[in-house]
Design an enzyme around this catalytic site. Structure first.
Site, PDB file in Angstrom:
ATOM      1  N   ALA A  10       0.816  -1.216   0.000  1.00 39.17           N
ATOM      2  CA  ALA A  10       0.000   0.000   0.000  1.00 39.17           C
ATOM      3  C   ALA A  10       0.847   1.262   0.000  1.00 39.17           C
ATOM      4  CB  ALA A  10      -0.945  -0.016   1.209  1.00 39.17           C
ATOM      5  N   ALA A  11       1.690   1.419   1.026  1.00 40.23           N
ATOM      6  CA  ALA A  11       2.426   2.675   1.201  1.00 40.23           C
ATOM      7  C   ALA A  11       3.425   2.923   0.072  1.00 40.23           C
ATOM      8  CB  ALA A  11       3.140   2.665   2.552  1.00 40.23           C
ATOM      9  N   ARG A  21       3.293  11.233 -10.650  1.00 43.54           N
ATOM     10  CA  ARG A  21       2.266  12.195 -11.060  1.00 43.54           C
ATOM     11  C   ARG A  21       2.698  13.625 -10.722  1.00 43.54           C
ATOM     12  NH1 ARG A  21      -1.339   8.206  -9.077  1.00 43.54           N
ATOM     13  NH2 ARG A  21      -1.735   9.354  -7.150  1.00 43.54           N
ATOM     14  N   ALA A  40      -4.148  -7.087  -2.031  1.00 44.98           N
ATOM     15  CA  ALA A  40      -5.232  -6.678  -1.137  1.00 44.98           C
ATOM     16  C   ALA A  40      -5.135  -7.443   0.181  1.00 44.98           C
ATOM     17  CB  ALA A  40      -6.580  -6.919  -1.808  1.00 44.98           C
ATOM     18  N   CYS A  42      -6.101  -6.729   3.152  1.00 45.82           N
ATOM     19  CA  CYS A  42      -7.323  -6.730   3.963  1.00 45.82           C
ATOM     20  C   CYS A  42      -8.394  -7.647   3.386  1.00 45.82           C
ATOM     21  CB  CYS A  42      -7.869  -5.308   4.090  1.00 45.82           C
ATOM     22  SG  CYS A  42      -6.728  -4.178   4.923  1.00 45.82           S
ATOM     23  N   ASN A 304      -1.811   4.373   2.809  1.00 47.54           N
ATOM     24  CA  ASN A 304      -2.037   5.098   1.558  1.00 47.54           C
ATOM     25  C   ASN A 304      -1.928   6.606   1.753  1.00 47.54           C
ATOM     26  OD1 ASN A 304      -3.002   3.571  -1.061  1.00 47.54           O
ATOM     27  ND2 ASN A 304      -3.731   2.369   0.673  1.00 47.54           N
ATOM     28  N   TYR A 425     -31.218  11.607   5.618  1.00 47.85           N
ATOM     29  CA  TYR A 425     -32.303  10.766   6.130  1.00 47.85           C
ATOM     30  C   TYR A 425     -33.231  10.324   5.009  1.00 47.85           C
ATOM     31  CZ  TYR A 425     -36.916   9.499   7.761  1.00 47.85           C
ATOM     32  OH  TYR A 425     -38.100   8.835   7.929  1.00 47.85           O
TER      33      TYR A 425
END
Length: 541
Positions: A10-11, A21, A40, A42, A304, A425
């Site tokens: 992830a990191a 970028r 992934a 998790c 992340n 609501y």
């Protein structure tokens, strides 16, 4: 600018992609010990339970696809063994050829992650001993489930991952027991809240044994039994989820400052004590956003965020990372749980004078199909009313409750600031007064003295001894208790003196509060409501 990143997942991959970028001209390279760079983690328990069917779905990016998408160079199966800060070089070993190579850098990001704790016990290398850290771990466990017919499993470790694995094994027809050295399951939750969840798990076939140490795994060639500090348990498989340790051993002689738990100490810009070296993800110790003390929060979400901020800081944007709240959610059998901020115990340990309340509130309009309830524990500073933490359990969207609280805590909001928020609501989604708002109102009523209570902990400690239990439910439900119908109270209650000690209990707490309000009007001076009612507490008549 030449940026070297140690580690992916992830990191590391987030930092790498953001760096490119920010500036396509940067020379960015990832060195990772793993054969994969992004998976992934998790999602692993859900592959075990076949919720995720295809193992390829666990791989977020291959090295090849990541390079094509981002322009980042990737070297897999490459283990970093040394950092030379003076020369700004990194030495790494190619695990396929065993050859060493030296890489130079202008800026270095350490995202080396963490590895499962492997206890030094007999039987640890027997067949059918599993971990749950990499896709290979999940794939191996599921293949064994499907080919070898595991009937009984013991999971060591009662945190989120261990309990998620338990849920998925139970869905496959496996009898599961969970053991943990701690006095409770789910570290980070308050004791009584964890106890409620433990009882729920037992009702769904997952037995938890806390205060229980794993001492040995027994068997000839494969797992047959587990020896604990309390008993011997039959098992066909053992899943070890007893914790992780930061992968920082290669930093021992670098002078990079480590915390006592061997995570890397960083400042608000995610820099180490070397301004050209950053650390992010599971190997780094960041800051708790409330206490401002160093905290370890090895979560994919924070990894992340840290990766993105570190990349921007290398690009000279000087962004501060304000820290973690320990936010998390978890899916269990017919129950979702979540938390953010400080538990009551942690807030007290941090020197706060706190007040908390446990509420039971509808999760959506009660008449809507599938409506259920949230059980919520909300904690605030008693003096400033600053919201400090929330814990929640229920069948519905607990993440919504957690995220509202995390937003409020991040903005240092007090209860009055979030009392009347214009939250969404409609009957399928919420109640007209949102369940989060309802809990805020209840806690404010408690702060003002309008709502006088015993907490579940106080009740368990015997502080309600000497109080007469009054059943305030819609219909009688507490054996041996006097029943009072709220709608019938239009004067002092016959047979009850106004100074009697009365403990008012209903299913959720709402009718008991309404009865307390009415009794006070008629002169009753010593009433208490049991927070959480019979939904949360086991009542001793």
């Amino acid at each position: 600018m030449k940026v070297l990143i140690i580690g992916g997942v992830a990191a590391g991959t987030k930092a790498a992609a953001k760096l490119k970028r920010e500036n396509q001209g940067y020379d960015v390279q990832i060195l990772t010990k793993s054969a994969e760079i992004s998976y992934a983690g998790c999602g692993l328990p859900y592959y075990v339970g076949s919720v995720i069917e295809d193992k390829e779905e666990l791989i977020v990016n291959t090295p090849e696809s990541f390079t094509k998408q981002t322009g980042v160079k990737v070297s897999t199966e490459t283990e970093v063994t040394h950092i030379n800060r003076a020369e700004k070089t990194v030495t790494a070993v190619n695990l396929k050829t065993n050859n060493s190579c030296v890489y130079s850098y202008d800026k270095l990001i350490i995202a080396s992650g963490a590895s499962p704790v492997i206890p030094p016990i007999d039987g640890i290398h027997l067949k059918n001993v599993f971990y749950m850290r990499t896709p290979e771990d999940a794939i191996s466990l599921r293949e064994t489930l499907e080919t070898s017919g595991i009937k009984r499993a013991v999971i060591a470790g009662a945190g989120f991952i261990g309990l998620e694995v338990a849920e998925n094994l139970v869905s496959k027809g496996v009898r599961v027991s969970v053991i943990d050295m701690a006095d409770q399951i789910l570290p980070g939750f308050d004791t009584e809240f964890a106890g409620y969840i433990e009882n729920h798990l037992a009702d769904h076939g997952i037995m938890s044994f806390t205060g229980t140490r794993l001492e040995a795994i027994l068997g000839t060639n494969q797992v047959e039994k587990v020896q604990t500090s309390g008993r011997t348990m039959k098992a066909d498989a053992v899943i070890l989820s007893i914790g992780i340790r930061a992968n920082t051993g290669f930093l021992s002689d670098t002078g990079i400052e480590l915390m006592p738990n061997k995570t890397i100490k960083v400042n608000e810009y995610l820099q180490t004590n070397d301004k050209d070296i950053y650390a992010i993800g599971d190997c780094a110790s960041v800051t708790n956003a409330i206490t401002e003390e160093h905290a370890w929060s090895p979560m994919g979400s924070s990894a992340n965020i840290e990766g993105r901020i570190a990349a921007q800081n290398i690009s000279e944007k000087q962004l501060s990372y304000h820290g973690v709240l320990g936010t998390g959610v978890c899916k269990l059998p017919e129950l979702n749980i979540g938390k953010t901020g400080l538990s009551e115990a942690a807030a007290i340990a941090a020197g706060r004078e706190v007040i908390s309340v446990i509420s039971v509130v509808d999760d959506k309009a009660h008449y809507y199909p599938g409506a259920s309830a949230f059980i919520v524990k909300m904690t605030a500073d008693k003096t400033t009313h600053e919201l400090l933490g929330l814990q929640v359990a229920g069948k519905g969207a607990v993440d919504k409750m957690v995220d509202i609280a995390a937003t409020a805590i991040t903005l240092h909001a007090d209860l009055e600031s979030v009392e009347n928020m214009d939250l969404a609501y409609a009957p399928p989604f919420s109640t007209a007064i949102h369940p989060f708002t309802q809990t805020v109102n209840i806690l404010l009523n408690k702060l003002s003295g309008e709502f006088e209570t015993f907490t579940p902990v106080e009740y368990q400690e015997g502080k309600a001894d000497g109080y007469q239990i009054i059943d305030a439910s819609i219909t009688p439900q507490i054996d041996g208790a006097r029943y009072i119908d709220l709608s019938s109270v239009n004067a002092p209650v016959p047979g009850l003196n106004t100074d009697e000690k009365l403990l008012l209990i209903c299913s959720k707490g709402k009718r008991a509060y309404m009865l307390q309000n009415r009794l006070k009007y008629y002169g009753y001076t010593n009433t208490k409501v049991l927070e959480g009612g019979t939904a949360f507490n086991e009542i001793e008549g």
